[in-house]
Design an enzyme around this catalytic site. Structure first.
Site, PDB file in Angstrom:
ATOM      1  N   ASP A 317       0.857  -1.180   0.000  1.00  0.00           N
ATOM      2  CA  ASP A 317       0.000   0.000   0.000  1.00  0.00           C
ATOM      3  C   ASP A 317       0.897   1.234   0.000  1.00  0.00           C
ATOM      4  O   ASP A 317       2.114   1.136   0.166  1.00  0.00           O
ATOM      5  CB  ASP A 317      -0.933  -0.021   1.208  1.00  0.00           C
ATOM      6  CG  ASP A 317      -2.217   0.761   0.979  1.00  0.00           C
ATOM      7  OD1 ASP A 317      -2.271   1.577   0.049  1.00  0.00           O
ATOM      8  OD2 ASP A 317      -3.177   0.549   1.738  1.00  0.00           O
ATOM      9  N   GLU A 518      -9.590   7.307   4.693  1.00  0.00           N
ATOM     10  CA  GLU A 518      -8.706   6.700   5.682  1.00  0.00           C
ATOM     11  C   GLU A 518      -7.878   7.726   6.444  1.00  0.00           C
ATOM     12  O   GLU A 518      -7.506   8.767   5.927  1.00  0.00           O
ATOM     13  CB  GLU A 518      -7.775   5.705   4.997  1.00  0.00           C
ATOM     14  CG  GLU A 518      -6.927   6.321   3.899  1.00  0.00           C
ATOM     15  CD  GLU A 518      -6.194   5.282   3.078  1.00  0.00           C
ATOM     16  OE1 GLU A 518      -5.195   4.751   3.581  1.00  0.00           O
ATOM     17  OE2 GLU A 518      -6.618   5.018   1.953  1.00  0.00           O
TER      18      GLU A 518
END
Length: 828
Positions: A317, A518
């Site tokens: 990620d 997020e």
């Protein structure tokens, strides 16, 4: 004995943060099953992989493992290095243009594809692949169909619908020439304070497992039938593993579950997705028992690859490798050795990472066998996906066909998803369904706001800075109500603040959370809007007048809303319905017999602001349990609920203008002496002044402000409402900043300036910020007494700016107004 005591101390003090990932390896490997993937290894493909691998240089292999982001590479970079893949992060577009049309996406894909196979490069002719976060439709593209976020889809509990959504998404992605989708998210969310709660289908793994299989098949096609044909894309099951179970719901935090729970709760989406043939898995930012997943050889290699038998590739990620112990964004042999196959390497750090990784292989820090395994996995997926055989992006089946972006068929699927996702929590006195032949007042800032109802990951990463015009073809919740009411001969008024001339027969109030994604979406309490009762006062006012109130609540998580439930005769959890808001009206007015409420809670609804509650808990006492949801046939009266609670929030006496993200009602713009331009994307320029988002802790939670010094210019925060009260001697402006070099004396912090050239309320920033270490984040404070004692006419803060007439670079991650004694009474 001494070693044991050291280990115990580490566990107690650090939560094992300093223990290497291999220390969590256990004998419980038997917990993990062998997955029988529907994609069976093909010897002809294996032979092609080996033959191609044997021809590749080390440099070519490492290039396959590097994934830069489109904002930080050029076509020439692709031609020179031959990256195996690249991505566009949330809010990144071809040429930096938010309004790029589908053909511009395809043209960019074509240029990158041609550069990757250019003979001048290296002779390897390995096509690159483009990855994107299409998490609720092709959400980065203007005009695409945006489906309800996963939390709403979980409430629908319809796997066939999920497959249809995935198939439609794959078509729209293919229309822009993109090969690879970073979906589905299969997190089991155990603490709803987590800012990614809405990306989870449920708190319980049952729905997640079934959905993972359905969405992977919808995106990729069914093995042996239509797998990876011209209508399908590569899918990614993410984020491996335990991201939804971190302590206190902290994004990228620590999951302390034991291994059995890790499998039982957090791994079921991978069982479903990998069985269906998912070809990529994304590693998670979080820790498990103190160790970062990106560096966990046990979980990535021993469990996922060896025991479960996953033969696709594992991608990292957003610079997640840089968080592994002993690593940085530019160097991380530990992640590769743990089993990571592709570095997601946005920002300018990709080049150093590429060079360092080559060096580390040559010096023996990374075994060549590990590199060959990683590249073999990447090539295997590329062959399976047909990337070596398919036409180039511009020549593919759906390429550039605008009609498939937001296709009417796809919007109908989305409308069905909206209708089935709505959960009716309260319907006292059978207030619903409504008769359309009434005088209806629609209130709330969510009623005619497609951006708010779509939430995060909607065009921009955080879902902010969008207007209804940014969703062509989409409809707001109000749009649907308006059509139904007028068709029936009723009357309708839209009034955000609730004001009216003629008393309505019924009020439909549409309100809820502002968009977030997020990191920036993490909260400390599940109480909705605890410090602002403006909406609640409006609803209670209608109640006192005897006007029935129907609340349509927009949120990315279940929340404590007892006062709002009490002020409402009917209450609908609408979640984040996406671009097809008009479908809400189909159910509110029951436009056909089948349009009853079908949604059932896939998340338990909290009874208190601090209750963290999940299905099967030992002491299970939510306000509304898992599976709850009324229909029009139910005669269940929700009694008056307790509104008493003790709410303690860190910094409750502080108002943030920017705290990792822009906070409503503040808006942001660049301004010089002649012009002003709103900041509506991750990168904005005005003359010699520029704004660009950067990463501090999580993705894009700070920004860099640069001025070339050609003119007086700055960044301005303006309050859309009445402003923030600034009376009192103990009010302080606090900035969290980082400098690259000494700031010039012309850099100022200005408040309530009607004229940038003659601002009466400004202080110099240079002295305090220059006292901070270079390239290190720190905080500086300024008492409001420093600003020439703001006059009574400026008792509210309506604007704040950081301005300069000289060359400067300054990074900012937070600006807050607080009530406390300043660290220093000196003004500069």
């Amino acid at each position: 004995m001494k070693k044991l005591s050291i280990l115990a101390a580490c566990l107690a003090i650090f939560g094992c943060n300093q223990i290497d990932s291999t220390s969590v390896k256990s004998n419980k490997n038997a917990i993990w099953p062998v997955i029988q993937s529907q994609v069976i290894k093909d010897e002809s493909i294996e032979n092609k992989v080996k033959a191609l691998l044997d021809t590749m240089t080390l440099e070519q292999k490492i290039a396959q493992m590097i994934q830069p982001e489109i904002r930080d590479i050029s076509i020439e970079d692709m031609r020179k290095y031959g990256f195996g893949s690249y991505l566009n992060g949330g809010g990144a577009f071809p040429s930096g243009n938010k309004y790029s049309i589908p053909q511009e996406w395809v043209d960019y894909a074509q240029l990158m594809y041609e550069a990757s196979i250019d003979d001048a490069l290296d002779g390897s002719k390995i096509p690159t692949m483009w990855g994107t976060d299409a998490v609720h439709g092709h959400n980065n593209v203007i005009g695409a169909t945006l489906f309800p976020h996963n939390i709403g889809l979980g409430a629908a509990n319809n796997s066939a619908l999920i497959k249809d959504i995935a198939t439609a998404t794959a078509t729209e992605v293919m229309a822009t020439g993109i090969d690879w989708v970073f979906a589905p998210t299969v997190a089991a969310v155990r603490d709803d304070r987590w800012g990614r709660t809405y990306e989870g289908y449920s708190e319980d793994p049952e729905i997640i497992k079934a959905y993972a299989s359905a969405i992977v098949e919808g995106l990729q096609g069914k093995p042996g039938v239509d797998f990876m044909d011209d209508s399908h894309v590569i899918s990614t099951v993410k984020h491996f593993i335990g991201d939804g179970g971190t302590n206190n719901g902290i994004d990228q935090g620590n999951n302390t579950a034991d291994e059995q729970e890790l499998f039982d709760i957090h791994a079921q989406g991978y069982v479903g997705g990998l069985t269906a043939g998912a070809q990529s898995v994304m590693a998670s930012f979080n820790r498990w028992q103190g160790a970062k997943i990106h560096g966990s050889k046990y979980l990535i290699n021993d469990v996922l690859k060896e025991k479960m038998g996953f033969d696709g590739f594992v991608v990292g990620d957003w610079n997640g490798h840089g968080q592994v112990r002993g690593c940085s964004n530019e160097s991380c042999p530990a992640a590769i050795n743990a089993g990571l196959d592709i570095f997601m390497a946005p920002t300018h750090t990709w080049k150093a990472l590429y060079e360092n990784t080559i060096k580390q292989v040559k010096e023996g820090d990374i075994p060549l066998s590990r590199i060959d395994d990683a590249v073999s996995r990447i090539l295997r997926v590329k062959f399976r996906a047909g990337l070596f055989d398919k036409p180039s992006p511009v020549n593919r089946k759906y390429a550039g066909k605008t009609e498939y972006i937001g296709h009417e068929k796809h919007r109908k699927i989305a409308e069905k998803a909206v209708r089935e996702s709505l959960v009716l929590l309260k319907n006292n006195g059978s207030t619903l369904p409504l008769s359309a032949n009434q005088r209806i007042l629609v209130v709330g800032d969510g009623a005619d706001n497609i951006g708010k109802q779509s939430g995060g990951w909607s065009i921009s990463w955080q879902g902010t800075n969008n207007t209804n015009d940014d969703f062509p073809g989409g409809t707001s919740i109000y749009d649907g109500i308006d059509v139904v009411v007028k068709k029936a001969g009723g009357s309708i008024v839209l009034s955000v603040d609730g004001k009216y001339e003629k008393k309505p027969d019924v009020v439909i109030a549409v309100y809820g959370e502002e968009p977030y994604a997020e990191g920036q979406g993490d909260v400390k309490t599940l109480a909705y809007n605890p410090l602002n009762t403006k909406e609640l006062n409006m609803l209670q006012g209608f109640k006192q007048q005897g006007i029935p109130v129907v609340s349509v609540f927009i949120s990315g998580r279940p929340m404590w809303v007892n006062p709002y439930l009490n002020a409402s005769d009917a209450f609908v959890a609408a979640w984040l319905p996406g671009s097809e808001g008009k479908a809400v009206a189909d159910v509110l007015f029951k436009r056909s017999p089948q349009n009853d409420f079908k949604g059932r809670l896939s998340f338990s609804w909290p009874a208190t602001p601090d209750q963290i509650v999940n299905r099967h808990d030992k002491d299970y006492s939510p306000l509304f349990p898992y599976g709850y949801g009324l229909t029009y046939e139910d005669d269940i009266q929700v009694k008056q609920l307790s509104e008493h609670h003790t709410l303690v929030i860190d910094g409750q006496q502080a108002e943030a203008l920017f705290d990792g993200k822009l906070v409503a009602p503040w808006i942001l713009s660049l301004m010089d002496e002649m012009r002003q331009t709103p900041v509506k994307s991750s990168s904005v320029e005005l003359g010699g002044l520029s704004y660009r988002t950067i990463d501090k802790i999580v993705q894009e939670d700070a920004f860099k402000l640069s001025n070339q010094g050609n003119t007086l210019a700055g960044l301005w925060f303006n309050n859309k409402d009445d402003g923030y009260g600034v009376s009192g001697d103990n009010r302080v402006v606090e900035l969290t900043v980082r400098r690259e070099a000494l700031l010039p004396e012309s850099v100022m912090l200005a408040l309530n300036c009607d004229d940038i050239k003659q601002c009466q309320h400004a202080v110099a920033l240079a002295n305090k910020i220059n006292a901070l270490p270079v390239n290190t984040w720190g905080s500086v404070q300024y008492s409001l007494s420093c600003f020439n004692q703001l006059s009574a006419s400026h008792s509210k803060l309506k604007s704040l700016g950081v301005i300069s007439s000289s060359k400067m670079n300054l990074d900012i991650s937070a600006i807050r107004m607080t009530i406390k004694e300043p660290a220093s009474t000196e003004c500069n």
